[in-house]
Scaffold this motif. Structure first.
Motif, short mmCIF file in Angstrom:
data_model
loop_
_atom_site.label_atom_id
_atom_site.label_comp_id
_atom_site.label_asym_id
_atom_site.label_seq_id
_atom_site.Cartn_x
_atom_site.Cartn_y
_atom_site.Cartn_z
N HIS A 35 0.99 -1.29 -0.04
CA HIS A 35 -0.05 0.06 0.09
C HIS A 35 0.72 1.17 0.16
O HIS A 35 1.84 1.47 0.75
CB HIS A 35 -0.88 0.11 1.14
CG HIS A 35 -1.83 -1.33 1.26
ND1 HIS A 35 -2.14 -1.96 2.26
CD2 HIS A 35 -2.56 -1.64 0.13
CE1 HIS A 35 -3.05 -2.89 1.73
NE2 HIS A 35 -3.21 -2.76 0.40
N GLU A 38 1.83 3.49 3.04
CA GLU A 38 2.19 2.91 4.48
C GLU A 38 3.60 2.72 4.40
O GLU A 38 4.36 1.81 3.73
CB GLU A 38 1.17 1.63 4.63
CG GLU A 38 -0.06 1.79 4.51
CD GLU A 38 -0.76 0.53 4.45
OE1 GLU A 38 -0.35 -0.66 4.73
OE2 GLU A 38 -2.05 0.68 4.23
N ARG A 76 -3.13 4.99 -0.76
CA ARG A 76 -2.82 3.28 -0.81
C ARG A 76 -2.65 2.58 -1.98
O ARG A 76 -2.12 1.60 -2.17
CB ARG A 76 -4.21 2.94 -0.20
CG ARG A 76 -4.59 1.42 0.12
CD ARG A 76 -5.87 1.26 0.66
NE ARG A 76 -6.17 -0.17 0.81
CZ ARG A 76 -5.87 -0.79 1.75
NH1 ARG A 76 -5.55 -0.35 2.95
NH2 ARG A 76 -6.39 -2.03 1.91
N HIS A 121 2.94 -3.31 7.25
CA HIS A 121 1.60 -2.19 6.84
C HIS A 121 1.62 -1.09 8.08
O HIS A 121 2.23 -1.32 9.13
CB HIS A 121 0.51 -3.15 6.68
CG HIS A 121 0.53 -3.82 5.49
ND1 HIS A 121 -0.27 -3.54 4.31
CD2 HIS A 121 0.90 -5.25 5.17
CE1 HIS A 121 -0.33 -4.40 3.46
NE2 HIS A 121 0.81 -5.36 3.83
N ASN A 122 0.69 -0.28 7.68
CA ASN A 122 0.09 0.68 8.67
C ASN A 122 -1.34 0.78 8.50
O ASN A 122 -1.87 0.29 7.53
CB ASN A 122 0.62 2.02 8.09
CG ASN A 122 2.29 2.29 8.26
OD1 ASN A 122 3.06 2.34 7.32
ND2 ASN A 122 2.75 2.37 9.66
ZN LIG Z 1 -1.76 -1.90 4.17
#
Ligand SMILES: [Zn+2]
Length: 321
Positions: A35, A38, A76, A121-122
């Motif tokens: 993404h 992130e 994203r 990820h975030n």
């Molecule tokens: Zn993510």
């Protein structure tokens, strides 16, 4: 090695798989920027490689840098793109070019006898740092517990990176809070140091470990406008994101809806069945929770809600240590 996530597009031009030799040849696979907005994993990796530049890596690592086009735009994914964490082996969209690319990356890592896999990820709401697993075997739990005592076990959505790699090695998805938060970068960096120093994923049981299982994914139907300011068809509870990883009691009002709109929320279970009736009830233009649940990834970011979901609903499970 000092590039910004937004400028990677000019350096790498496309998603890239990079192999680095270490003393133990069995590689650790790390993916980041699936993404584009992130960035914690990317900056933690930069610091990690700077650290080992002289001494050499204790173990080989293979790094996959995913959606650099979206990273350039700080989003994203771009509107015309698919989600880079829904097209890995196991996806229903296996005919897409992006799915072929993820299949190829997975095949290469299988041939290299990959040791373990970490996808970083975030998220956007107020969430603790937690680790997600797709299998509950001991080596998966060990890899996850080294990062956090809060674990989430899930089997849908399909086509996620950790789900694909779970078929060939212990695999984990790290959720590292808000992108750009220095503490998150530092936490991931220390975690990667610890994992790289290991010869094997030995039993690592923690008494405080909590494992949650996702039971449903909540979506807002495409046709309805929504927001937090009482001017849309579905008006969500303003402080909703405070409920992440906290029990949300039955009877609480999740949203008010425009009178006569018949607006509703959808919930999908692991088999993609719509099970909203099990979780929500409707009274006096309000959407209320029908039973007590624990949500995760609740966010007030309307773009994320539209592109992904409003939240996941979870229940606690116990696995013998
Ligand atoms: Zn993510």
């Amino acid at each position: 090695m000092s590039a910004r996530a937004e400028t990677l597009q000019q350096i790498l031009h496309k998603p890239s798989l990079i192999h680095l030799q270490g003393r133990n040849p069995q590689p650790l696979f790390i993916s980041t920027l699936l993404h584009g907005n992130e960035t914690t994993g990317f900056y933690a990796l930069q610091k990690l490689l700077q650290y080992y530049q002289r001494a050499g890596l204790p173990r080989s690592i293979s790094i996959f840098i995913g959606n650099i086009k979206a990273a350039q735009g700080g989003v994203r994914r771009l509107d015309e793109q698919v989600d880079y964490n829904r097209v890995w082996p196991g996806t229903a969209q296996h005919y897409l070019a992006e799915a072929h690319m993820m299949q190829r990356v997975t095949d290469i890592m299988r041939q290299k006898n990959v040791w373990a896999s970490i996808d970083i990820h975030n998220n956007t709401g107020k969430n603790p740092h937690y680790a997600c697993i797709n299998k509950t075997q001991q080596d998966f739990l060990s890899l996850a517990t080294l990062f956090s005592e809060v674990l989430v076990f899930f089997t849908t959505p399909k086509g996620v990176q950790s789900g694909a790699f779970a078929e060939i090695c212990p695999a984990v998805t790290l959720e590292c809070g808000l992108s750009g938060d220095e503490l998150g970068t530092e936490h991931v960096l220390q975690y990667l140091h610890r994992v790289l120093a290991l010869d094997e994923l030995s039993h690592c049981a923690k008494a405080n470990r909590k494992i949650f299982h996702t039971v449903a994914r909540v979506k807002i139907p495409e046709g309805y406008s929504f927001g937090f300011d009482d001017d849309a068809t579905i008006n969500l509870l303003a402080e909703i994101e405070n409920y992440n990883f906290r029990e949300m009691p039955s009877g609480i009002t999740l949203a008010t809806i425009e009178p006569q709109s018949k607006a509703y929320l959808q919930a999908f279970d692991d088999d993609e069945r719509e099970v909203g009736r099990d979780f929500f009830e409707y009274q006096d233009n309000k959407i209320m929770l029908k039973k007590t649940v624990m949500p995760a990834m609740l966010t007030m970011n309307t773009q994320v809600i539209r592109q992904d979901c409003l939240c996941y609903l979870m229940e606690r499970i116990s696995i013998p240590v």
